[in-house]
Write a protein that holds these residues in place. Structure first.
Motif, short mmCIF file in Angstrom:
data_model
loop_
_atom_site.label_atom_id
_atom_site.label_comp_id
_atom_site.label_asym_id
_atom_site.label_seq_id
_atom_site.Cartn_x
_atom_site.Cartn_y
_atom_site.Cartn_z
N SER A 14 1.16 -1.03 0.07
CA SER A 14 -0.02 -0.03 0.16
C SER A 14 0.94 1.65 -0.07
CB SER A 14 -0.95 -0.05 1.15
OG SER A 14 -1.80 1.49 1.32
N ARG A 15 0.58 2.30 -0.38
CA ARG A 15 1.04 3.51 -1.00
C ARG A 15 0.30 4.73 -0.53
NH1 ARG A 15 5.28 3.59 -5.97
NH2 ARG A 15 5.71 1.65 -5.72
N VAL A 19 1.60 8.80 -0.35
CA VAL A 19 0.80 9.58 -0.64
C VAL A 19 -0.20 10.27 -0.18
CG1 VAL A 19 -1.93 9.71 -2.04
CG2 VAL A 19 -0.28 8.03 -2.64
N ILE A 20 -0.47 10.14 1.35
CA ILE A 20 -1.27 11.32 2.15
C ILE A 20 0.26 12.27 2.43
CG2 ILE A 20 -2.03 11.58 4.69
CD1 ILE A 20 -3.99 8.70 4.03
N LEU A 26 2.43 18.78 0.39
CA LEU A 26 2.17 19.88 -0.40
C LEU A 26 1.26 20.89 -0.15
CD1 LEU A 26 1.48 17.87 -3.81
CD2 LEU A 26 3.34 19.16 -3.55
N ALA A 27 0.37 20.65 0.28
CA ALA A 27 -0.83 21.68 1.31
C ALA A 27 0.00 22.67 1.79
CB ALA A 27 -1.86 20.97 2.05
N LEU A 28 1.47 22.18 2.83
CA LEU A 28 2.67 22.92 3.75
C LEU A 28 2.35 24.09 2.99
CD1 LEU A 28 3.36 20.57 6.51
CD2 LEU A 28 1.35 22.25 6.81
#
Length: 66
Positions: A14-15, A19-20, A26-28
């Motif tokens: 599971s990646r 990804v999260i 990216l949001a930061l």
């Protein structure tokens, strides 16, 4: 399984966590960019006011309608 095969028993392929994590980073970065932009605008306004000018933040008025 041969002696060269290294396998993690907890790895389910599971990646999702990666990804999260990428989305959080990216949001930061986006929030940091907008924060720095706002701080830069405030600093420029403060520099203008400290230099004694009076029209540092002109107010735009709508054109009169006839």
């Amino acid at each position: 399984m041969g002696p060269g095969d290294v396998s993690d028993p907890h790895d389910n392929g599971s990646r999702r966590p990666a990804v999260i994590g990428l989305i959080v980073v990216l949001a930061l970065v986006v929030v940091g960019y907008f924060l720095m932009s706002a701080l830069r605008q405030n600093a420029n306004l403060e520099d203008c006011l400290m230099s004694g000018r009076k029209n540092c933040a002109p107010i735009e008025t709508p054109a009169p309608q006839r």
